[in-house]
Design a protein around this motif. Structure first.
Motif, PDB file in Angstrom:
ATOM      1  N   MET A 128       0.836  -1.186   0.000  1.00 35.00           N
ATOM      2  CA  MET A 128       0.000   0.000   0.000  1.00 35.00           C
ATOM      3  C   MET A 128       0.881   1.250   0.000  1.00 35.00           C
ATOM      4  SD  MET A 128      -3.085   1.359   0.484  1.00 35.00           S
ATOM      5  CE  MET A 128      -3.920   2.665   1.317  1.00 35.00           C
ATOM      6  N   LYS A 129       1.907   1.237   0.875  1.00 36.75           N
ATOM      7  CA  LYS A 129       2.798   2.391   0.958  1.00 36.75           C
ATOM      8  C   LYS A 129       3.523   2.617  -0.364  1.00 36.75           C
ATOM      9  CE  LYS A 129       6.444   4.198   3.958  1.00 36.75           C
ATOM     10  NZ  LYS A 129       7.309   3.901   5.076  1.00 36.75           N
ATOM     11  N   ASN A 130       3.990   1.507  -0.985  1.00 36.89           N
ATOM     12  CA  ASN A 130       4.682   1.629  -2.275  1.00 36.89           C
ATOM     13  C   ASN A 130       3.735   2.077  -3.374  1.00 36.89           C
ATOM     14  OD1 ASN A 130       7.174   0.975  -1.271  1.00 36.89           O
ATOM     15  ND2 ASN A 130       6.949  -1.203  -1.694  1.00 36.89           N
ATOM     16  N   LEU A 131       2.477   1.623  -3.336  1.00 39.06           N
ATOM     17  CA  LEU A 131       1.493   2.040  -4.332  1.00 39.06           C
ATOM     18  C   LEU A 131       1.254   3.537  -4.237  1.00 39.06           C
ATOM     19  CD1 LEU A 131      -0.605   1.387  -6.507  1.00 39.06           C
ATOM     20  CD2 LEU A 131      -2.236   0.959  -4.668  1.00 39.06           C
ATOM     21  N   ILE A 141      -3.920  -1.555 -17.462  1.00 41.06           N
ATOM     22  CA  ILE A 141      -4.584  -0.332 -17.004  1.00 41.06           C
ATOM     23  C   ILE A 141      -5.768  -0.692 -16.109  1.00 41.06           C
ATOM     24  CG2 ILE A 141      -5.955   1.658 -17.765  1.00 41.06           C
ATOM     25  CD1 ILE A 141      -4.037   1.665 -20.289  1.00 41.06           C
ATOM     26  N   LYS A 142      -6.552  -1.682 -16.504  1.00 42.13           N
ATOM     27  CA  LYS A 142      -7.704  -2.115 -15.689  1.00 42.13           C
ATOM     28  C   LYS A 142      -7.245  -2.676 -14.348  1.00 42.13           C
ATOM     29  CE  LYS A 142     -10.868  -2.850 -19.473  1.00 42.13           C
ATOM     30  NZ  LYS A 142     -11.572  -3.769 -20.343  1.00 42.13           N
ATOM     31  N   PHE A 143      -6.140  -3.417 -14.343  1.00 41.75           N
ATOM     32  CA  PHE A 143      -5.628  -3.975 -13.092  1.00 41.75           C
ATOM     33  C   PHE A 143      -5.189  -2.859 -12.155  1.00 41.75           C
ATOM     34  CE2 PHE A 143      -2.151  -6.000 -10.564  1.00 41.75           C
ATOM     35  CZ  PHE A 143      -2.958  -6.866  -9.847  1.00 41.75           C
ATOM     36  N   TYR A 144      -4.477  -1.876 -12.693  1.00 40.42           N
ATOM     37  CA  TYR A 144      -4.069  -0.711 -11.902  1.00 40.42           C
ATOM     38  C   TYR A 144      -5.293   0.012 -11.334  1.00 40.42           C
ATOM     39  CZ  TYR A 144      -2.825   4.130 -10.994  1.00 40.42           C
ATOM     40  OH  TYR A 144      -2.707   5.370 -10.414  1.00 40.42           O
ATOM     41  N   ASP A 145      -6.299   0.239 -12.177  1.00 42.94           N
ATOM     42  CA  ASP A 145      -7.519   0.920 -11.731  1.00 42.94           C
ATOM     43  C   ASP A 145      -8.193   0.173 -10.585  1.00 42.94           C
ATOM     44  OD1 ASP A 145      -7.181   2.904 -13.599  1.00 42.94           O
ATOM     45  OD2 ASP A 145      -8.806   2.250 -14.912  1.00 42.94           O
ATOM     46  N   LEU A 157      -6.962  -2.073  -8.434  1.00 41.77           N
ATOM     47  CA  LEU A 157      -6.182  -2.042  -7.187  1.00 41.77           C
ATOM     48  C   LEU A 157      -6.214  -0.657  -6.544  1.00 41.77           C
ATOM     49  CD1 LEU A 157      -2.939  -4.146  -7.696  1.00 41.77           C
ATOM     50  CD2 LEU A 157      -4.890  -4.630  -6.251  1.00 41.77           C
ATOM     51  N   SER A 158      -6.134   0.374  -7.361  1.00 45.09           N
ATOM     52  CA  SER A 158      -6.153   1.740  -6.839  1.00 45.09           C
ATOM     53  C   SER A 158      -7.487   2.051  -6.162  1.00 45.09           C
ATOM     54  CB  SER A 158      -5.895   2.746  -7.960  1.00 45.09           C
ATOM     55  OG  SER A 158      -4.609   2.553  -8.488  1.00 45.09           O
ATOM     56  N   LYS A 159      -8.577   1.588  -6.764  1.00 45.74           N
ATOM     57  CA  LYS A 159      -9.895   1.814  -6.166  1.00 45.74           C
ATOM     58  C   LYS A 159      -9.988   1.160  -4.796  1.00 45.74           C
ATOM     59  CE  LYS A 159     -12.452   2.343 -10.443  1.00 45.74           C
ATOM     60  NZ  LYS A 159     -13.390   1.743 -11.385  1.00 45.74           N
ATOM     61  N   VAL A 160      -9.464  -0.056  -4.687  1.00 46.96           N
ATOM     62  CA  VAL A 160      -9.494  -0.778  -3.410  1.00 46.96           C
ATOM     63  C   VAL A 160      -8.588  -0.086  -2.389  1.00 46.96           C
ATOM     64  CG1 VAL A 160      -8.865  -2.945  -2.265  1.00 46.96           C
ATOM     65  CG2 VAL A 160     -10.124  -2.995  -4.420  1.00 46.96           C
ATOM     66  N   ALA A 161      -7.379   0.238  -2.800  1.00 47.43           N
ATOM     67  CA  ALA A 161      -6.393   0.803  -1.874  1.00 47.43           C
ATOM     68  C   ALA A 161      -6.748   2.215  -1.430  1.00 47.43           C
ATOM     69  CB  ALA A 161      -5.008   0.800  -2.523  1.00 47.43           C
ATOM     70  N   LEU A 162      -7.264   3.021  -2.358  1.00 48.62           N
ATOM     71  CA  LEU A 162      -7.514   4.432  -2.047  1.00 48.62           C
ATOM     72  C   LEU A 162      -8.982   4.742  -1.773  1.00 48.62           C
ATOM     73  CD1 LEU A 162      -5.203   5.977  -4.788  1.00 48.62           C
ATOM     74  CD2 LEU A 162      -4.675   5.631  -2.364  1.00 48.62           C
ATOM     75  N   GLY A 163      -9.860   3.859  -2.212  1.00 52.84           N
ATOM     76  CA  GLY A 163     -11.280   4.092  -2.006  1.00 52.84           C
ATOM     77  C   GLY A 163     -11.866   5.174  -2.907  1.00 52.84           C
ATOM     78  N   ASP A 205       1.378  -4.212 -14.231  1.00 50.81           N
ATOM     79  CA  ASP A 205       1.441  -5.573 -14.755  1.00 50.81           C
ATOM     80  C   ASP A 205       1.205  -6.539 -13.602  1.00 50.81           C
ATOM     81  OD1 ASP A 205       2.367  -8.152 -15.601  1.00 50.81           O
ATOM     82  OD2 ASP A 205       3.520  -7.174 -17.191  1.00 50.81           O
ATOM     83  N   GLU A 206       0.124  -7.294 -13.676  1.00 53.84           N
ATOM     84  CA  GLU A 206      -0.235  -8.210 -12.592  1.00 53.84           C
ATOM     85  C   GLU A 206       0.820  -9.287 -12.393  1.00 53.84           C
ATOM     86  OE1 GLU A 206      -4.096 -10.809 -11.095  1.00 53.84           O
ATOM     87  OE2 GLU A 206      -4.074  -9.994 -13.116  1.00 53.84           O
ATOM     88  N   ALA A 207       1.427  -9.751 -13.459  1.00 54.13           N
ATOM     89  CA  ALA A 207       2.403 -10.845 -13.377  1.00 54.13           C
ATOM     90  C   ALA A 207       3.708 -10.410 -12.724  1.00 54.13           C
ATOM     91  CB  ALA A 207       2.678 -11.412 -14.769  1.00 54.13           C
ATOM     92  N   THR A 208       4.146  -9.179 -13.009  1.00 53.88           N
ATOM     93  CA  THR A 208       5.458  -8.737 -12.519  1.00 53.88           C
ATOM     94  C   THR A 208       5.370  -7.682 -11.419  1.00 53.88           C
ATOM     95  OG1 THR A 208       5.620  -6.966 -14.153  1.00 53.88           O
ATOM     96  CG2 THR A 208       6.489  -9.146 -14.785  1.00 53.88           C
ATOM     97  N   SER A 209       4.173  -7.165 -11.164  1.00 56.38           N
ATOM     98  CA  SER A 209       3.958  -6.061 -10.202  1.00 56.38           C
ATOM     99  C   SER A 209       4.759  -4.824 -10.593  1.00 56.38           C
ATOM    100  CB  SER A 209       4.300  -6.482  -8.774  1.00 56.38           C
ATOM    101  OG  SER A 209       3.464  -7.529  -8.358  1.00 56.38           O
ATOM    102  N   GLU A 210       5.009  -4.658 -11.879  1.00 53.69           N
ATOM    103  CA  GLU A 210       5.758  -3.519 -12.375  1.00 53.69           C
ATOM    104  C   GLU A 210       4.792  -2.455 -12.899  1.00 53.69           C
ATOM    105  OE1 GLU A 210       8.430  -3.271 -16.177  1.00 53.69           O
ATOM    106  OE2 GLU A 210       9.638  -4.052 -14.508  1.00 53.69           O
ATOM    107  N   PHE A 211       5.000  -1.209 -12.453  1.00 50.59           N
ATOM    108  CA  PHE A 211       4.191  -0.114 -12.946  1.00 50.59           C
ATOM    109  C   PHE A 211       4.534   0.159 -14.400  1.00 50.59           C
ATOM    110  CE2 PHE A 211       3.617   0.589  -8.469  1.00 50.59           C
ATOM    111  CZ  PHE A 211       2.289   0.994  -8.401  1.00 50.59           C
ATOM    112  N   LYS A 212       3.544   0.560 -15.166  1.00 57.26           N
ATOM    113  CA  LYS A 212       3.711   0.826 -16.588  1.00 57.26           C
ATOM    114  C   LYS A 212       3.120   2.188 -16.922  1.00 57.26           C
ATOM    115  CE  LYS A 212       5.378  -3.135 -17.965  1.00 57.26           C
ATOM    116  NZ  LYS A 212       6.645  -3.196 -18.662  1.00 57.26           N
TER     117      LYS A 212
END
Length: 170
Positions: free
Chosen positions: A1-4, A51-55, A57-63, A103-110
């Motif tokens: 969460m902190k890294n996100l 992009i959908k995966f990032y969206d 996770l961000s919705k869950v983490a940030l609300g 990227d869900e597989a690598t947890s790398e931001f794109k």
């Protein structure tokens, strides 16, 4: 969460518009090394998935609904990379859009870049994304899809590709 949260904060820096700087009297000799878009091409399907995966996770983490992309004037982008502004006279597009992904597989931001047509940001007109279309073939057969719609991925995230002495990299 902190890294996100850190990553989201750092990516927002992209949207900052640089101040005007003096142009050198002599135009630098611009050498383009990698001219083929295939060096950075990512299939539209891969970009959409990340992009959908990032969206999600961000919705869950940030609300909240996350920032999905930044629209940047070509002139600001050119100035940031040191391109002489007179080189933009022949540019087809006046804006570009940078989408955020994970990227869900690598947890790398794109970050995915696409040209934008007919945007007038001062009037609130976002314009339309221009999705590039193949064929494209990566070096060393690095891409499995060699034809069809694609976007550009110039991602080289920190800490692997950052200036260790930068005050922004603390």
């Amino acid at each position: 969460m902190k890294n996100l949260l850190r990553a989201i904060f750092l990516l927002t820096i992209i949207s900052c518009q640089p101040t005007a700087t003096e142009m050198p009297e002599e135009e630098p000799d611009l050498q383009i090394v990698d001219t083929a878009p295939s060096m950075y091409a990512v299939s539209l399907a891969t970009a959409e998935k990340n992009i959908k995966f990032y969206d999600s996770l961000s919705k869950v983490a940030l609300g909240i609904d996350p920032i999905r992309a930044f629209t940047i004037r070509s002139v600001d982008f050119a100035e940031a990379i040191g391109l002489p502004l007179n080189k933009l006279k022949k540019a087809k597009y006046r804006h570009l859009r940078i989408y955020l992904g994970l990227d869900e597989a690598t947890s790398e931001f794109k970050i995915y870049l696409t040209p934008v047509d007919s945007a007038i940001m001062s009037k609130g007109i976002p314009g339309k994304d221009v999705i590039l279309n193949g064929p494209y073939t990566g070096k060393g057969n690095s891409l499995t899809e060699d034809d069809g719609p694609y976007v550009l991925d110039f991602s080289q995230p920190c800490p692997n590709a950052c200036d260790d002495d930068s005050p922004l990299n603390d």
